[in-house]
Design a protein around this motif. Structure first.
Motif, PDB file in Angstrom:
ATOM      1  N   LEU A 118       0.962  -1.087  -0.017  1.00  0.00           N
ATOM      2  CA  LEU A 118      -0.069   0.103  -0.138  1.00  0.00           C
ATOM      3  C   LEU A 118       0.760   1.239   0.065  1.00  0.00           C
ATOM      4  CD1 LEU A 118      -2.849  -1.016   2.706  1.00  0.00           C
ATOM      5  CD2 LEU A 118      -3.101  -0.514  -0.038  1.00  0.00           C
ATOM      6  N   ARG A 136      -4.312   5.258  -5.605  1.00  0.00           N
ATOM      7  CA  ARG A 136      -3.959   4.985  -4.106  1.00  0.00           C
ATOM      8  C   ARG A 136      -5.249   4.756  -3.311  1.00  0.00           C
ATOM      9  NH1 ARG A 136       0.871   6.533  -1.925  1.00  0.00           N
ATOM     10  NH2 ARG A 136       2.464   7.548  -3.493  1.00  0.00           N
ATOM     11  N   GLN A 137      -6.216   5.544  -3.485  1.00  0.00           N
ATOM     12  CA  GLN A 137      -7.441   5.736  -2.842  1.00  0.00           C
ATOM     13  C   GLN A 137      -8.300   4.137  -3.214  1.00  0.00           C
ATOM     14  OE1 GLN A 137      -8.619   8.261  -0.985  1.00  0.00           O
ATOM     15  NE2 GLN A 137      -9.984   6.691  -0.392  1.00  0.00           N
ATOM     16  N   TRP A 140      -6.602   1.761  -1.044  1.00  0.00           N
ATOM     17  CA  TRP A 140      -6.893   1.563   0.213  1.00  0.00           C
ATOM     18  C   TRP A 140      -8.376   1.377   0.454  1.00  0.00           C
ATOM     19  CZ3 TRP A 140      -3.326   2.360   4.015  1.00  0.00           C
ATOM     20  CH2 TRP A 140      -2.077   2.746   3.901  1.00  0.00           C
ATOM     21  N   GLU A 143      -8.604  -2.436   0.580  1.00  0.00           N
ATOM     22  CA  GLU A 143      -8.075  -2.823   1.834  1.00  0.00           C
ATOM     23  C   GLU A 143      -9.058  -2.691   3.088  1.00  0.00           C
ATOM     24  OE1 GLU A 143      -4.518  -4.879   2.646  1.00  0.00           O
ATOM     25  OE2 GLU A 143      -5.692  -4.456   0.772  1.00  0.00           O
ATOM     26  N   VAL A 167      -4.919   0.959   8.540  1.00  0.00           N
ATOM     27  CA  VAL A 167      -5.454   1.273   7.171  1.00  0.00           C
ATOM     28  C   VAL A 167      -6.511   2.723   7.591  1.00  0.00           C
ATOM     29  CG1 VAL A 167      -7.247   1.125   5.568  1.00  0.00           C
ATOM     30  CG2 VAL A 167      -5.710  -0.975   6.140  1.00  0.00           C
ATOM     31  N   ASN A 170      -4.371   5.837   7.495  1.00  0.00           N
ATOM     32  CA  ASN A 170      -3.156   6.289   6.487  1.00  0.00           C
ATOM     33  C   ASN A 170      -4.193   6.175   4.994  1.00  0.00           C
ATOM     34  OD1 ASN A 170      -0.276   6.097   7.397  1.00  0.00           O
ATOM     35  ND2 ASN A 170      -1.393   4.430   8.367  1.00  0.00           N
ATOM     36  N   MET A 171      -5.435   6.187   5.057  1.00  0.00           N
ATOM     37  CA  MET A 171      -6.234   6.253   3.783  1.00  0.00           C
ATOM     38  C   MET A 171      -6.011   7.668   3.377  1.00  0.00           C
ATOM     39  SD  MET A 171      -9.637   4.214   4.794  1.00  0.00           S
ATOM     40  CE  MET A 171     -10.202   4.179   3.170  1.00  0.00           C
TER      41      MET A 171
END
Length: 330
Positions: A118, A136-137, A140, A143, A167, A170-171
């Motif tokens: 990630l 990225r989004q 995440w 995840e 998670v 850090n999203m």
């Protein structure tokens, strides 16, 4: 199954079974030697990458091989790849470890590899000269879905709860903390003895109090009502008692402390052999003595009587209770 007659295996069948097991051991040792040899030579090839996957499927706790696999990506594969290809590679890594987690949900090194994946997802394609956060989004968000499915399968998996906190923290686009409070409510409602869910709830509440999103006084009273339901449902389960002590804290609120002591006393009347009721009453009455009524002989005597009962009920902790009683006499 019980009372089912088992037919003994023939010598030939046992020999064949032993041979298969021996072959698997030899295969594993040969593969391990090959992979570690390539690692020592700092080989970053696709062949080495494939071999690490084979080895990790056999032994997912081989953290040295996880490290080697990441180094192959960083030093051999990523430099020859476009950002889109790197995103696809990391998505494949996440899919591979999802499969591994289904069989090995409490292997730390699998969760650790997912974190690394990630954290290395590249920015998405540029829009008007500015990199988007699309890749990225998406990763995440997926995840968070994966970890929720893992917690559906085992709501007490502390590694999954730790990973969930990671998670959420850090999203790229943070979820409101109130939604996490609702999530813990569902998990606790499904099982009052879910210690990890209570712990997650305490972390979430602190964040909401510090940010001013919740009134700490009113919400704390709401929490006492929630945890009281759990205590009355299963007074022998320690998860809710630990959370209750967290809510009480250092016992500075005398009215709150006396109210909860009365509630626990009433529960003890219904459950006269409840160790947790008695231990909590001693703990909270001692807080009253320390903070509000240092000279109360009545409180001290009540604690001594409860500790005497606990010494009979819970002889394993006899000397601990004895020490507490001795402190009250000083």
């Amino acid at each position: 199954m019980h009372n089912v007659k088992r037919n003994p295996q023939t010598p030939e069948a046992l020999a064949e079974k032993n041979q298969r097991e021996q072959s698997k051991i030899i295969e594993f040792l040969t593969l391990t030697e090959d992979v570690l040899s390539r690692k020592k030579k700092q080989e970053w090839s696709n062949d080495a990458f494939e071999l690490t996957q084979r080895l990790l499927q056999i032994n997912p706790e081989f953290y040295t091989v996880w490290n080697y696999r990441r180094n192959i990506l960083l030093n051999g594969i990523f430099p020859q790849s476009t950002p889109e290809q790197i995103n696809d590679l990391l998505s494949n890594e996440l899919s591979m470890t999802t499969t591994a987690l289904k069989a090995n949900p409490k292997v730390y090194w699998i969760w650790n590899h997912r974190r690394w994946c990630l954290e290395n997802v590249p920015d998405g394609p540029e829009r008007n000269g500015v990199p988007s956060m699309e890749w990225r989004q998406a990763n995440w968000d997926k995840e968070l879905f994966v970890v929720e499915r893992m917690l559906d399968a085992d709501a007490r998996n502390f590694l999954a709860w730790n990973y969930r906190r990671y998670v959420l923290a850090n999203m790229p686009t943070r979820r409101p903390e109130t939604s996490e409070l609702a999530y813990t409510s569902r998990k606790i409602g499904a099982n009052f003895s879910n210690f990890s869910a209570w712990h997650q709830r305490s972390k979430t509440l602190v964040g909401l109090w510090e940010s001013g999103q919740l009134d700490p006084i009113q919400s704390r009273d709401d929490e006492f009502e929630l945890v009281s339901n759990a205590l009355y449902t299963d007074p022998d389960d320690q998860s809710a008692w630990i959370y209750h002590r967290w809510l009480i804290g250092s016992g500075e609120n005398k009215a709150q402390l006396e109210r909860e002591i009365q509630l626990i006393f009433e529960l003890l009347q219904e459950q006269p052999d409840s160790k947790w009721c008695m231990e909590s009453l001693v703990h909270y009455k001692r807080l009253l003595l320390q903070n509000h009524s240092p000279d109360s002989q009545t409180l001290k005597q009540e604690c001594v009587e409860l500790l005497s009962r606990l010494m009979d009920l819970d002889p394993v902790r006899y000397f601990r209770y004895q020490d507490l009683r001795r402190d009250l006499d000083q």
